[in-house]
Each structure stands twice: as C-alpha cells, then as structure tokens.
Design a protein around this motif. Structure first.
Motif, mmCIF file in Angstrom:
data_model
loop_
_atom_site.group_PDB
_atom_site.id
_atom_site.type_symbol
_atom_site.label_atom_id
_atom_site.label_comp_id
_atom_site.label_asym_id
_atom_site.label_seq_id
_atom_site.Cartn_x
_atom_site.Cartn_y
_atom_site.Cartn_z
ATOM 1 N N LYS A 6 0.834 -1.207 0.000
ATOM 2 C CA LYS A 6 0.000 0.000 0.000
ATOM 3 C C LYS A 6 0.870 1.259 0.000
ATOM 4 N N ILE A 7 1.924 1.274 0.795
ATOM 5 C CA ILE A 7 2.836 2.413 0.845
ATOM 6 C C ILE A 7 3.515 2.609 -0.508
ATOM 7 N N LEU A 8 3.968 1.504 -1.132
ATOM 8 C CA LEU A 8 4.615 1.595 -2.439
ATOM 9 C C LEU A 8 3.660 2.139 -3.497
ATOM 10 N N LEU A 9 2.428 1.667 -3.499
ATOM 11 C CA LEU A 9 1.445 2.160 -4.466
ATOM 12 C C LEU A 9 1.153 3.642 -4.264
ATOM 13 N N LEU A 10 1.038 4.062 -3.025
ATOM 14 C CA LEU A 10 0.806 5.466 -2.730
ATOM 15 C C LEU A 10 1.981 6.321 -3.194
ATOM 16 N N THR A 11 3.190 5.857 -2.944
ATOM 17 C CA THR A 11 4.391 6.579 -3.369
ATOM 18 C C THR A 11 4.447 6.701 -4.884
ATOM 19 N N ILE A 12 4.123 5.641 -5.592
ATOM 20 C CA ILE A 12 4.123 5.668 -7.058
ATOM 21 C C ILE A 12 3.071 6.638 -7.570
ATOM 22 N N CYS A 13 1.892 6.634 -6.974
ATOM 23 C CA CYS A 13 0.829 7.563 -7.391
ATOM 24 C C CYS A 13 1.251 9.014 -7.203
ATOM 25 N N ILE A 14 1.859 9.316 -6.083
ATOM 26 C CA ILE A 14 2.301 10.687 -5.815
ATOM 27 C C ILE A 14 3.392 11.074 -6.799
ATOM 28 N N ALA A 15 4.344 10.206 -7.044
ATOM 29 C CA ALA A 15 5.455 10.504 -7.944
ATOM 30 C C ALA A 15 4.969 10.729 -9.366
ATOM 31 N N THR A 16 4.055 9.896 -9.841
ATOM 32 C CA THR A 16 3.591 10.050 -11.214
ATOM 33 C C THR A 16 2.674 11.249 -11.371
ATOM 34 N N SER A 17 1.919 11.600 -10.345
ATOM 35 C CA SER A 17 1.041 12.765 -10.477
ATOM 36 C C SER A 17 1.846 14.054 -10.540
ATOM 37 N N SER A 18 2.990 14.113 -9.864
ATOM 38 C CA SER A 18 3.788 15.329 -9.903
ATOM 39 C C SER A 18 4.608 15.410 -11.185
ATOM 40 N N LEU A 19 4.724 14.315 -11.920
ATOM 41 C CA LEU A 19 5.479 14.303 -13.168
ATOM 42 C C LEU A 19 4.555 14.181 -14.369
ATOM 43 N N ALA A 20 3.305 14.476 -14.202
ATOM 44 C CA ALA A 20 2.312 14.256 -15.244
ATOM 45 C C ALA A 20 2.366 15.280 -16.364
ATOM 46 N N TYR A 21 3.267 16.239 -16.313
ATOM 47 C CA TYR A 21 3.379 17.219 -17.381
ATOM 48 C C TYR A 21 4.840 17.574 -17.619
ATOM 49 N N GLU A 22 5.105 18.146 -18.770
ATOM 50 C CA GLU A 22 6.451 18.581 -19.145
ATOM 51 C C GLU A 22 6.518 20.100 -18.995
ATOM 52 N N ILE A 23 7.720 20.619 -18.878
ATOM 53 C CA ILE A 23 7.909 22.075 -18.787
ATOM 54 C C ILE A 23 7.275 22.756 -20.000
ATOM 55 N N SER A 24 7.369 22.117 -21.159
ATOM 56 C CA SER A 24 6.816 22.702 -22.387
ATOM 57 C C SER A 24 5.284 22.777 -22.360
ATOM 58 N N ASP A 25 4.643 22.057 -21.450
ATOM 59 C CA ASP A 25 3.181 22.106 -21.321
ATOM 60 C C ASP A 25 2.709 23.368 -20.599
ATOM 61 N N ILE A 26 3.615 24.047 -19.897
ATOM 62 C CA ILE A 26 3.243 25.237 -19.123
ATOM 63 C C ILE A 26 3.038 26.415 -20.068
ATOM 64 N N VAL A 27 1.835 26.971 -20.038
ATOM 65 C CA VAL A 27 1.501 28.136 -20.860
ATOM 66 C C VAL A 27 1.661 29.410 -20.039
ATOM 67 N N SER A 28 1.243 29.360 -18.779
ATOM 68 C CA SER A 28 1.320 30.527 -17.899
ATOM 69 C C SER A 28 1.256 30.035 -16.453
ATOM 70 N N ALA A 29 1.285 30.994 -15.539
ATOM 71 C CA ALA A 29 1.161 30.659 -14.125
ATOM 72 C C ALA A 29 0.496 31.810 -13.405
ATOM 73 N N LYS A 30 -0.003 31.513 -12.227
ATOM 74 C CA LYS A 30 -0.550 32.576 -11.389
ATOM 75 C C LYS A 30 -0.204 32.288 -9.944
ATOM 76 N N ILE A 31 -0.107 33.354 -9.196
ATOM 77 C CA ILE A 31 0.080 33.255 -7.762
ATOM 78 C C ILE A 31 -1.231 33.685 -7.139
ATOM 79 N N GLU A 32 -1.778 32.848 -6.287
ATOM 80 C CA GLU A 32 -2.964 33.212 -5.514
ATOM 81 C C GLU A 32 -2.513 33.389 -4.077
ATOM 82 N N THR A 33 -2.855 34.520 -3.487
ATOM 83 C CA THR A 33 -2.475 34.812 -2.114
ATOM 84 C C THR A 33 -3.350 35.930 -1.574
ATOM 85 N N CYS A 34 -3.380 36.037 -0.262
ATOM 86 C CA CYS A 34 -4.046 37.189 0.333
ATOM 87 C C CYS A 34 -3.082 38.377 0.238
#
Length: 112
Positions: free
Chosen positions: A6-34
């Motif tokens: 279960k721990i290994l599966l959770l770790t794999i899910c977290i790792a793949t979700s954070s790598l689900a895009y390439e730098i070239s996929d970024i069109v813009s960004a925003k900062i949300e804050t008070c």
C-alpha cells in the motif's frame, strides 16, 4: 494487501502525479495569495510576490482574501497542471522555481 505494498502504491501515485506534465506544457502561471493576513507573516514570500513576481512574463498575481500563497502552473485552456505552496519557501527558492519552470523576467515592471 500488505502495508508495504500500500505504501509503495501510494508513493508511485504521488510521484507520477507530480510528473504528469512537461515544462513545455506550461503556458502561464498565477500566484494566488491574500494581500495581508498570512503574507504578512511570511516576509520572504511577500517580497517575492510584491517585488519579484511583477517582473516575470506569463505570471499573474491574484489577491484572494484569506488565501495562502500558492504558485499555480497552467496549461492550455488554463488547465491547472500543478499547485505549489510557497509558505515554506524563501524568496530565492520562489524565484528559482519560476526559472526552473521556464519563466523569464520582463525588461521593466508592469502593473498587476
């Protein structure tokens, strides 16, 4: 399932979700804050948001009452690719993230 699997599966899910895009996929960004609240308790992040962020191309700062400071990477059609909390970072680390994600600074400061 065993606890280790279960721990290994959770770790794999977290790792793949954070790598689900390439730098070239970024069109813009925003900062949300008070504008104040938690931002006043984070002087390094506040300097980044108020003094550095306006110099970046394709970056928007959106002030939302009570919102913790977060950097949001956006793809086509403003689809959210990643949300990065800034609260635990210093000014240099905030700038480094933008540079690593392919953002460039403008020649002169533009209004928010």
């Amino acid at each position: 399932m065993s606890y280790i699997i279960k721990i290994l599966l959770l770790t794999i899910c977290i790792a793949t979700s954070s790598l689900a895009y390439e730098i070239s996929d970024i069109v813009s960004a925003k900062i949300e804050t008070c504008r104040g609240c938690s931002l006043n308790r984070l002087p390094e992040v506040k300097k980044f948001v108020m003094e550095d962020a306006p110099f970046y191309e394709r970056l928007e700062v959106k002030f939302i009452t009570g919102a913790p400071p977060e950097l949001i990477m956006l793809g086509e059609d403003d689809n959210e690719l990643e949300r990065i909390p800034l609260s635990n970072l210093n000014r240099v680390e905030c700038n480094d993230i933008l540079l690593q994600k392919g953002f460039n600074k403008k020649n002169k400061k533009e209004e928010f």
